[in-house]
Scaffold this motif. Structure first.
Motif, PDB file in Angstrom:
ATOM      1  N   THR A  12       0.851  -1.214   0.015  1.00  0.00           N
ATOM      2  CA  THR A  12       0.226   0.025   0.005  1.00  0.00           C
ATOM      3  C   THR A  12       1.054   1.266  -0.193  1.00  0.00           C
ATOM      4  N   SER A  13       1.988   1.174   0.822  1.00  0.00           N
ATOM      5  CA  SER A  13       2.604   2.482   0.804  1.00  0.00           C
ATOM      6  C   SER A  13       3.370   2.892  -0.575  1.00  0.00           C
ATOM      7  N   GLY A  14       3.967   1.783  -1.162  1.00  0.00           N
ATOM      8  CA  GLY A  14       4.519   2.101  -2.458  1.00  0.00           C
ATOM      9  C   GLY A  14       3.599   2.478  -3.651  1.00  0.00           C
ATOM     10  N   TYR A  31       8.650  -0.859  -8.709  1.00  0.00           N
ATOM     11  CA  TYR A  31       9.357  -2.480  -8.853  1.00  0.00           C
ATOM     12  C   TYR A  31       8.817  -3.180  -7.902  1.00  0.00           C
ATOM     13  N   GLU A  32       8.363  -4.324  -8.189  1.00  0.00           N
ATOM     14  CA  GLU A  32       7.847  -5.255  -7.269  1.00  0.00           C
ATOM     15  C   GLU A  32       8.366  -6.550  -7.336  1.00  0.00           C
ATOM     16  N   GLN A  33       8.848  -7.202  -6.192  1.00  0.00           N
ATOM     17  CA  GLN A  33       9.477  -8.730  -6.666  1.00  0.00           C
ATOM     18  C   GLN A  33       8.433  -9.651  -6.950  1.00  0.00           C
ATOM     19  N   GLY A  45      -6.569  -6.725   8.522  1.00  0.00           N
ATOM     20  CA  GLY A  45      -6.713  -5.527   8.105  1.00  0.00           C
ATOM     21  C   GLY A  45      -7.689  -5.046   8.975  1.00  0.00           C
ATOM     22  N   ILE A  46      -7.260  -4.681  10.131  1.00  0.00           N
ATOM     23  CA  ILE A  46      -8.462  -3.662  10.869  1.00  0.00           C
ATOM     24  C   ILE A  46      -7.814  -2.130  10.960  1.00  0.00           C
ATOM     25  N   LEU A  47      -8.705  -1.538  10.265  1.00  0.00           N
ATOM     26  CA  LEU A  47      -8.382   0.026  10.009  1.00  0.00           C
ATOM     27  C   LEU A  47      -9.480   0.899  10.452  1.00  0.00           C
ATOM     28  N   ASP A  92     -10.000  -7.175   3.514  1.00  0.00           N
ATOM     29  CA  ASP A  92      -9.263  -8.129   2.884  1.00  0.00           C
ATOM     30  C   ASP A  92      -8.117  -7.371   2.347  1.00  0.00           C
ATOM     31  N   ARG A  93      -7.034  -7.718   2.983  1.00  0.00           N
ATOM     32  CA  ARG A  93      -5.624  -6.935   2.738  1.00  0.00           C
ATOM     33  C   ARG A  93      -4.998  -7.202   1.297  1.00  0.00           C
ATOM     34  N   SER A  94      -5.279  -8.336   0.651  1.00  0.00           N
ATOM     35  CA  SER A  94      -4.835  -8.649  -0.785  1.00  0.00           C
ATOM     36  C   SER A  94      -5.761  -7.808  -1.641  1.00  0.00           C
ATOM     37  N   ARG A 116      12.555  -8.023  -8.504  1.00  0.00           N
ATOM     38  CA  ARG A 116      13.348  -7.731  -7.463  1.00  0.00           C
ATOM     39  C   ARG A 116      14.530  -6.872  -7.453  1.00  0.00           C
ATOM     40  N   VAL A 117      14.290  -5.910  -6.596  1.00  0.00           N
ATOM     41  CA  VAL A 117      15.603  -4.784  -6.652  1.00  0.00           C
ATOM     42  C   VAL A 117      16.673  -5.203  -5.834  1.00  0.00           C
ATOM     43  N   ASP A 118      17.953  -5.226  -6.473  1.00  0.00           N
ATOM     44  CA  ASP A 118      18.993  -5.745  -5.337  1.00  0.00           C
ATOM     45  C   ASP A 118      20.128  -4.675  -5.293  1.00  0.00           C
ATOM     46  N   GLY A 258       6.485   3.798   4.864  1.00  0.00           N
ATOM     47  CA  GLY A 258       5.693   2.774   5.439  1.00  0.00           C
ATOM     48  C   GLY A 258       6.443   1.885   6.428  1.00  0.00           C
ATOM     49  N   ASP A 259       6.566   0.514   6.262  1.00  0.00           N
ATOM     50  CA  ASP A 259       7.149  -0.464   7.274  1.00  0.00           C
ATOM     51  C   ASP A 259       8.688  -0.155   6.967  1.00  0.00           C
ATOM     52  N   ALA A 260       9.001   0.110   5.783  1.00  0.00           N
ATOM     53  CA  ALA A 260      10.562   0.259   5.658  1.00  0.00           C
ATOM     54  C   ALA A 260      11.162   1.452   6.639  1.00  0.00           C
TER      55      ALA A 260
HETATM   56  C1  LIG Z   1      -0.145 -10.207  11.315  1.00  0.00           C
HETATM   57  C2  LIG Z   1      -0.194  -8.823  10.948  1.00  0.00           C
HETATM   58  C3  LIG Z   1      -1.279  -8.340  11.117  1.00  0.00           C
HETATM   59  C4  LIG Z   1      -1.354  -6.745  11.025  1.00  0.00           C
HETATM   60  N1  LIG Z   1      -2.594  -5.943  11.120  1.00  0.00           N
HETATM   61  C5  LIG Z   1      -2.522  -4.891  10.772  1.00  0.00           C
HETATM   62  C6  LIG Z   1      -3.908  -4.118  10.861  1.00  0.00           C
HETATM   63  O1  LIG Z   1      -4.888  -4.873  11.318  1.00  0.00           O
HETATM   64  N2  LIG Z   1      -4.007  -2.918  10.532  1.00  0.00           N
HETATM   65  C7  LIG Z   1      -3.067  -2.316  10.073  1.00  0.00           C
HETATM   66  O2  LIG Z   1      -2.918  -1.110   9.545  1.00  0.00           O
HETATM   67  N3  LIG Z   1      -1.784  -2.916   9.962  1.00  0.00           N
HETATM   68  C8  LIG Z   1      -1.619  -4.055  10.003  1.00  0.00           C
HETATM   69  N4  LIG Z   1      -0.483  -4.678  10.078  1.00  0.00           N
HETATM   70  C9  LIG Z   1       0.809  -3.919   9.489  1.00  0.00           C
HETATM   71  C10 LIG Z   1       0.617  -3.696   7.991  1.00  0.00           C
HETATM   72  O3  LIG Z   1       0.429  -4.925   7.390  1.00  0.00           O
HETATM   73  C11 LIG Z   1       1.714  -3.001   7.438  1.00  0.00           C
HETATM   74  O4  LIG Z   1       2.105  -1.900   8.019  1.00  0.00           O
HETATM   75  C12 LIG Z   1       1.697  -2.692   6.093  1.00  0.00           C
HETATM   76  O5  LIG Z   1       1.505  -3.639   5.027  1.00  0.00           O
HETATM   77  C13 LIG Z   1       3.102  -1.936   5.421  1.00  0.00           C
HETATM   78  O6  LIG Z   1       2.694  -1.585   4.106  1.00  0.00           O
HETATM   79  P1  LIG Z   1       3.900  -1.337   3.122  1.00  0.00           P
HETATM   80  O7  LIG Z   1       3.506  -1.260   1.931  1.00  0.00           O
HETATM   81  O8  LIG Z   1       4.829  -0.340   3.982  1.00  0.00           O
HETATM   82  O9  LIG Z   1       4.894  -2.804   3.237  1.00  0.00           O
HETATM   83  P2  LIG Z   1       4.568  -4.280   2.667  1.00  0.00           P
HETATM   84  O10 LIG Z   1       2.943  -4.511   2.879  1.00  0.00           O
HETATM   85  O11 LIG Z   1       5.371  -5.142   3.208  1.00  0.00           O
HETATM   86  O12 LIG Z   1       5.106  -4.251   1.121  1.00  0.00           O
HETATM   87  C14 LIG Z   1       6.047  -4.025   0.838  1.00  0.00           C
HETATM   88  C15 LIG Z   1       6.234  -4.684  -0.807  1.00  0.00           C
HETATM   89  O13 LIG Z   1       7.672  -4.515  -1.366  1.00  0.00           O
HETATM   90  C16 LIG Z   1       8.186  -5.804  -2.013  1.00  0.00           C
HETATM   91  N5  LIG Z   1       9.424  -5.809  -1.732  1.00  0.00           N
HETATM   92  C17 LIG Z   1      10.131  -6.369  -0.620  1.00  0.00           C
HETATM   93  N6  LIG Z   1      11.281  -6.172  -1.001  1.00  0.00           N
HETATM   94  C18 LIG Z   1      11.615  -5.970  -2.508  1.00  0.00           C
HETATM   95  C19 LIG Z   1      12.821  -5.741  -3.273  1.00  0.00           C
HETATM   96  N7  LIG Z   1      13.842  -5.927  -2.802  1.00  0.00           N
HETATM   97  N8  LIG Z   1      12.457  -5.541  -4.562  1.00  0.00           N
HETATM   98  C20 LIG Z   1      10.940  -5.264  -4.872  1.00  0.00           C
HETATM   99  N9  LIG Z   1       9.915  -5.464  -4.131  1.00  0.00           N
HETATM  100  C21 LIG Z   1      10.361  -5.672  -2.941  1.00  0.00           C
HETATM  101  C22 LIG Z   1       6.848  -6.730  -1.143  1.00  0.00           C
HETATM  102  O14 LIG Z   1       7.025  -7.815  -1.959  1.00  0.00           O
HETATM  103  C23 LIG Z   1       5.920  -6.022  -0.901  1.00  0.00           C
HETATM  104  O15 LIG Z   1       4.983  -6.167  -1.760  1.00  0.00           O
HETATM  105  C24 LIG Z   1      -0.224  -6.036  10.260  1.00  0.00           C
HETATM  106  C25 LIG Z   1       0.854  -6.876   9.981  1.00  0.00           C
HETATM  107  C26 LIG Z   1       1.093  -8.132  10.498  1.00  0.00           C
HETATM  108  C27 LIG Z   1       2.288  -8.833  10.291  1.00  0.00           C
END
Ligand SMILES: Cc1cc2nc3c(=O)[nH]c(=O)nc-3n(C[C@H](O)[C@H](O)[C@H](O)COP(=O)(O)OP(=O)(O)OC[C@H]3O[C@@H](n4cnc5c(N)ncnc54)[C@H](O)[C@@H]3O)c2cc1C
Length: 368
Positions: A12-14, A31-33, A45-47, A92-94, A116-118, A258-260
């Motif tokens: 979602t962040s990207g 770029y997505e792996q 997915g509780i938001l 549904d997160r997907s 995949r970005v390396d 995001g998580d990064a």
């Molecule tokens: C069990 C669990 C429950 C959660 N429940 C909630 C919730 O209820 N509500 C909520 O808000 N958050 C929840 N979260 C947190 C939430 O899922 C994350 O904060 C969110 O997904 C972060 O989004 P993102 O886009 O930053 O990272 P990600 O969703 O991790 O996306 C990163 C993307 O980068 C891709 N990627 C990684 N490395 C590379 C590379 N080298 N090259 C190319 N692509 C790459 C990955 O394949 C992925 O698609 C939960 C997390 C977990 C584990």
């Protein structure tokens, strides 16, 4: 100064970063792996409804349930919090990822899947592109550009059950017990009319999440909730806890979102709202930077101004909780009930912003 952007990661962040950049007429490639971004799902997915509205995603097609409250189990005490209005959506997160992906593609963003970005590709891309690392908790971008580490991680394990026997489909059940889920908590949530999810998180230094899960589902109260549901999906995940010390490298023109970056609430592990807002702020700052109206660091400044206080409070509450045993938790639950905190939460609770909630608590006499 570089005028184009490479976004690493189509979570979602990207995708939100790329969509916003596109709206601002900045050339961005994602770029997505994975070949199919968002699959398989490893997160819940509780938001909060308020938080979701800040992201501008047409998310309705991903909603599987609506929540009005929570039951907090602390030893033998239970605090029930229930609002008259809907407070959160279960998504549904997907599907949510799919919607973000389609919104992005429709607006004309180029998304390279299965790429995949390396280190080699990052070296190439960084010659003429600003890099946005939206590649999740194990960020290749952060490692490659030597960003400071994330201090702590929560390991999770979650299982979805079809035809579980949740009587109350409108509230999530949260179980706080550091002897079962050290440093975090367990949950049972109604994903939809026919599916419920049980999960645990534990501090990564304190064991194995699958083992903790096996202990969690043996608890009588949890077993009763899950009933004889059939397992339809399960998996492990990791949640970052603690913001990176900085998440913009101005000199090398690299930003993390995001998580990064660690933009996650330490109490609940929720990261979609804070990370999604990070994405939008990062895109705005990149646009201003390219148009010579600002600096990349403005993104970090704005994000911190908006969310750092909340993260600190979440972090304080998380650390406090992690240090308590069952008896102490029971005592705290008793105090919270005696001070009518449960009834207060019904009315003024805020999932994302504890500072707002605390302010309302202390000024409740004026609010009532
Ligand atoms: C069990 C669990 C429950 C959660 N429940 C909630 C919730 O209820 N509500 C909520 O808000 N958050 C929840 N979260 C947190 C939430 O899922 C994350 O904060 C969110 O997904 C972060 O989004 P993102 O886009 O930053 O990272 P990600 O969703 O991790 O996306 C990163 C993307 O980068 C891709 N990627 C990684 N490395 C590379 C590379 N080298 N090259 C190319 N692509 C790459 C990955 O394949 C992925 O698609 C939960 C997390 C977990 C584990």
């Amino acid at each position: 100064m570089k005028g184009r952007v490479a976004v690493v990661g189509a979570g979602t962040s990207g995708l939100l970063t790329a969509r916003r950049l596109n709206e601002l007429s900045v050339d961005a490639v994602v770029y997505e792996q994975r070949v199919r971004p968002g699959y398989p799902v490893s997160a819940s997915g509780i938001l909060s409804i308020g938080g979701l509205s800040t992201l501008g995603i047409g998310y309705r097609g991903a909603v599987t349930n609506t929540l009005y409250g929570a039951r907090l189990h602390m030893g033998r005490e239970t605090i029930e919090v229930r609002s008259r209005r809907a407070v959160a959506r279960v998504l549904d997160r997907s599907k949510l990822n799919e919607i973000c992906y389609e919104e992005c593609e429709r607006s004309g963003v180029e998304i390279k899947v299965g790429r995949r970005v390396d280190a080699t590709l990052l070296g190439e891309l960084s010659k003429d592109r600003i890099i946005v690392g939206a590649d999740g908790v194990v960020s290749t971008v952060a490692r490659h550009f030597d960003f400071p580490p994330i201090s702590r991680h929560i390991l999770t394990y979650r299982v979805e059950y079809e035809h579980g026997s949740l009587d109350d489909n409108r509230a999530v059940e949260l179980f706080f017990d550091n002897s079962v889920t050290p440093g975090f908590f367990g949950w049972v949530s109604p994903v939809s009319e026919v599916v419920c999810e049980a999960g645990v998180g534990i501090d990564s230094r304190k064991g194995n999440s699958k083992k903790a899960f096996e202990g969690f589902v043996k608890l009588d109260s949890v077993r009763k909730l899950i009933g004889k549901g059939r397992i339809i999906n399960e998996g492990a995940g990791v949640i970052p806890v603690g913001l990176r010390r900085h998440f913009v490298d101005e000199k090398r023109e690299v930003l993390l979102v995001g998580d990064a970056a660690g933009q996650v609430k330490p109490t609940t592990g929720g990261g979609v709202i804070f990370g999604g807002n990070g994405a939008l702020l990062a895109a705005n700052a990149i646009h201003d930077y390219i148009n010579q109206n600002g600096q990349l660091i403005d993104y970090e400044k704005r994000w911190r101004r908006e969310f750092e206080k909340e993260i600190r409070l979440h972090s304080f509450l998380h650390t406090l909780y992690a240090s308590l045993d069952k008896k102490q938790l029971e005592r705290i639950a008793g105090i919270l009930k005696a001070t009518r905190f449960d009834r207060f939460l019904d009315r003024y609770g805020d999932m994302d912003r504890p500072s707002v909630m605390i302010k309302r608590f202390f000024f409740r006499d004026m609010l009532e």
